[in-house]
Design an enzyme around this catalytic site. Sequence first.
Site, short mmCIF file in Angstrom:
data_model
loop_
_atom_site.label_atom_id
_atom_site.label_comp_id
_atom_site.label_asym_id
_atom_site.label_seq_id
_atom_site.Cartn_x
_atom_site.Cartn_y
_atom_site.Cartn_z
N CYS A 1 -3.55 12.84 13.09
CA CYS A 1 -4.35 11.63 13.11
C CYS A 1 -4.11 10.92 14.42
O CYS A 1 -3.38 11.43 15.27
CB CYS A 1 -4.04 10.74 11.91
SG CYS A 1 -2.41 10.06 11.98
N ARG B 1 -8.20 0.07 5.45
CA ARG B 1 -7.34 1.02 4.74
C ARG B 1 -6.03 0.34 4.30
O ARG B 1 -5.40 0.78 3.35
CB ARG B 1 -6.98 2.21 5.64
CG ARG B 1 -8.11 3.18 5.87
CD ARG B 1 -7.61 4.40 6.63
NE ARG B 1 -6.31 4.78 6.14
CZ ARG B 1 -5.23 5.03 6.89
NH1 ARG B 1 -5.32 4.98 8.19
NH2 ARG B 1 -4.08 5.35 6.35
N ARG C 1 -3.62 10.63 4.66
CA ARG C 1 -2.47 11.53 4.64
C ARG C 1 -1.71 11.47 3.32
O ARG C 1 -1.12 12.43 2.88
CB ARG C 1 -1.52 11.15 5.76
CG ARG C 1 -1.69 11.91 7.00
CD ARG C 1 -0.55 11.58 7.91
NE ARG C 1 0.72 12.05 7.38
CZ ARG C 1 1.15 13.30 7.46
NH1 ARG C 1 0.42 14.21 8.04
NH2 ARG C 1 2.31 13.65 6.95
N ASP D 1 5.34 0.80 11.88
CA ASP D 1 4.08 0.20 11.43
C ASP D 1 3.91 -1.26 11.87
O ASP D 1 2.86 -1.86 11.63
CB ASP D 1 3.96 0.29 9.90
CG ASP D 1 3.64 1.70 9.44
OD1 ASP D 1 3.38 2.57 10.29
OD2 ASP D 1 3.63 1.95 8.22
N ASP E 1 6.15 20.06 7.43
CA ASP E 1 7.14 21.13 7.25
C ASP E 1 8.34 20.70 6.40
O ASP E 1 8.86 21.48 5.60
CB ASP E 1 7.63 21.62 8.63
CG ASP E 1 8.18 20.51 9.49
OD1 ASP E 1 7.52 19.47 9.60
OD2 ASP E 1 9.29 20.66 10.04
N LYS F 1 0.84 -1.22 0.00
CA LYS F 1 0.00 0.00 0.00
C LYS F 1 0.86 1.25 0.00
O LYS F 1 0.66 2.17 -0.79
CB LYS F 1 -0.90 0.02 1.25
CG LYS F 1 -1.56 1.37 1.50
CD LYS F 1 -2.36 1.39 2.78
CE LYS F 1 -1.61 1.81 4.01
NZ LYS F 1 -1.43 3.26 4.21
N ASN F 2 1.85 1.28 0.91
CA ASN F 2 2.63 2.52 1.05
C ASN F 2 3.55 2.77 -0.14
O ASN F 2 3.97 3.90 -0.36
CB ASN F 2 3.44 2.49 2.35
CG ASN F 2 2.57 2.75 3.56
OD1 ASN F 2 1.38 3.03 3.42
ND2 ASN F 2 3.15 2.65 4.75
N ARG G 1 1.82 14.75 12.99
CA ARG G 1 2.19 14.51 11.60
C ARG G 1 2.30 15.78 10.75
O ARG G 1 1.53 16.01 9.82
CB ARG G 1 1.22 13.50 10.97
CG ARG G 1 1.08 12.27 11.85
CD ARG G 1 0.49 11.10 11.15
NE ARG G 1 1.38 10.51 10.18
CZ ARG G 1 1.05 9.44 9.47
NH1 ARG G 1 -0.12 8.89 9.61
NH2 ARG G 1 1.90 8.93 8.60
N PRO G 2 3.31 16.61 11.06
CA PRO G 2 3.52 17.84 10.29
C PRO G 2 4.02 17.55 8.87
O PRO G 2 4.43 16.43 8.57
CB PRO G 2 4.62 18.56 11.08
CG PRO G 2 5.35 17.48 11.81
CD PRO G 2 4.33 16.40 12.09
C1 UD1 Z 1 4.93 6.96 6.17
C2 UD1 Z 1 3.99 5.79 6.12
C3 UD1 Z 1 3.51 5.42 7.52
C4 UD1 Z 1 4.70 5.19 8.43
C5 UD1 Z 1 5.64 6.38 8.41
C6 UD1 Z 1 6.92 6.15 9.19
C7 UD1 Z 1 2.86 6.05 3.98
C8 UD1 Z 1 1.60 6.31 3.25
N1 UD1 Z 1 2.82 6.18 5.30
O1 UD1 Z 1 4.19 8.09 6.68
O2 UD1 Z 1 2.73 4.22 7.40
O3 UD1 Z 1 4.25 4.98 9.75
O4 UD1 Z 1 6.03 6.65 7.03
O5 UD1 Z 1 7.59 5.05 8.71
O6 UD1 Z 1 3.86 5.70 3.39
N2 UD1 Z 1 7.91 14.57 10.22
C9 UD1 Z 1 8.22 15.89 10.46
N3 UD1 Z 1 8.00 16.78 9.44
C10 UD1 Z 1 7.51 16.41 8.23
C11 UD1 Z 1 7.20 15.06 8.01
C12 UD1 Z 1 7.40 14.16 9.03
O7 UD1 Z 1 8.68 16.25 11.53
O8 UD1 Z 1 7.35 17.26 7.35
C13 UD1 Z 1 8.13 13.58 11.29
C14 UD1 Z 1 6.86 12.81 11.68
O9 UD1 Z 1 6.13 13.51 12.65
C15 UD1 Z 1 7.45 11.52 12.20
C16 UD1 Z 1 8.66 11.30 11.30
O10 UD1 Z 1 8.97 12.58 10.76
O11 UD1 Z 1 7.91 11.68 13.52
C17 UD1 Z 1 8.43 10.32 10.19
O12 UD1 Z 1 7.26 10.65 9.46
P1 UD1 Z 1 7.13 10.37 7.91
O13 UD1 Z 1 8.25 9.49 7.47
O14 UD1 Z 1 6.95 11.65 7.19
O15 UD1 Z 1 5.76 9.58 7.83
P2 UD1 Z 1 4.82 9.54 6.55
O16 UD1 Z 1 5.68 9.64 5.34
O17 UD1 Z 1 3.70 10.49 6.71
#
Ligand code: UD1
Length: 439
Positions: free
Chosen positions: A120, A415, A96, A323, A128, A22-23, A125-126
């Site tokens: 969520c 999902r 997301r 996950d 930035d 899925k991811n 889940r920012p």
């Molecule tokens: C993806 C996966 C999710 C998995 C996660 C971590 C998909 C659809 N989802 O989510 O299943 O749990 O990776 O392996 O592929 N962060 C920031 N700033 C940002 C983005 C992220 O600080 O702009 C932080 C997040 O809060 C978190 C960490 O970085 O602590 C990792 O998040 P991220 O890798 O971005 O998760 P997703 O890509 O949303």
Amino acid sequence: MDAFIIKGGRELQGTVRVHGSKNASLPLMAAALLTDQAVTLHDVPDLSDIRNMTRLLGTLGCETDRCDTDPGRPITIHATDQTQTAAPYDIVKTMRAGICVLGPLLAKRGKARVSMPGGCAIGDRPVDLHLHGLRALGAEISLDAGDIVATAPGGRLVGGHVFLGGPSGSTVLGTANVLCAAVLAKGQTVIESAACEPEIEDLADLLTQMGAKIQGAGSPRLVIDGVDELSGADHRVIPDRIEAGTYVCAAAITHSNIRLDNFPTDALGAALDRLNAIGVEVAPVTTDGQPVDRHRGSVTVNTADTLKPVQVFTQPHPGFPTDLQAQIMSLLCLADGNSSITEKIFPDRFLHVAELLRMGANLTRNGPSVVVTGVRELIGAPVMASDLRASAGLVLAGLAAKGTTTINRVYHLDRGYERMEITLQALGADIQRVKEENL
Ligand code: UD1
């Protein structure tokens, strides 16, 4: 809404074929926005998140066709109208991964308007880092009425040097967005602290097949030389490492021997290491001197009579995946001694703890860590699914528990797991899907 009723204690046997990831599929589908030609993806799972991404791409001028009679169930996405640039809130809010269209839209159409995803159940889940990366490629970005509004001055992004590390390491979808933006940017882009997850490697594979110039996929340093246009492609999605790990835990928690096909051994190194320490042996199935396929091979799962306690730290890949944290917690609830689980990615991702307590687990949370003291048995109870992977953890607990477990709100599970109850029924589990109102 649907619920699962599980009568625990059944031994499982048989074979499961792991679905496509899925991811991986979600950013691959969004990458189809980068070309005027058709992109065909094989092995995309049939899940609500995938259907929502299909709807989202539909609003962005893509025609999508899925052939369910072909075993690989190919899905073809063709961006025939490149004029739409706005991703509507009502679809993006459902998942997301809707944010994945931001980079491709900006790269190909020069502008994008995408709803800012909310938090969520697993945390804030920012985004930035996504925006930081796109700005490094020249994008001008503002926020308007809850939407991210991004423009490439002159209609095209320019290559840049960007560091994508955040407080918890890199960002998976952020790396996907910046990578997709960079492939059509003018000049070279270097992404430092890129996510190393297998899903990013799979995205780089597809983009390379479309004509992109990418070096370093799977490492923390990506070097991308922008090209003027990309072509269509035909690509098979990698197996879902989280679904695979979940079914290993299902076998382990019921002390069953099962076989898993399309199993991504190499993508699960840290998880298999912890499972091995617990007493779960995942062994490759070899045929007539053929080399073991560590990407899409077959394995058998055998579990020791007594589960040993272990320490688990979730980390970015190649560390233990967040996950799979809920699933291994359920397993460790039945280990012989004290385990600890520390969440280094989403420190609040513990909503399953309260539900497992209702089933007789002995868990003590201290900030981002949980001490899991093994109990002799779990006891069935009505519990509430709170998010996708927490739901999977509760299903595992239900399979092992004495008596009946009712899991409400399994739409979370739908999902990310294609017809999980059918898969588990085929293995011999007593699990039924019912309407909550009929309970
Ligand atoms: C993806 C996966 C999710 C998995 C996660 C971590 C998909 C659809 N989802 O989510 O299943 O749990 O990776 O392996 O592929 N962060 C920031 N700033 C940002 C983005 C992220 O600080 O702009 C932080 C997040 O809060 C978190 C960490 O970085 O602590 C990792 O998040 P991220 O890798 O971005 O998760 P997703 O890509 O949303």
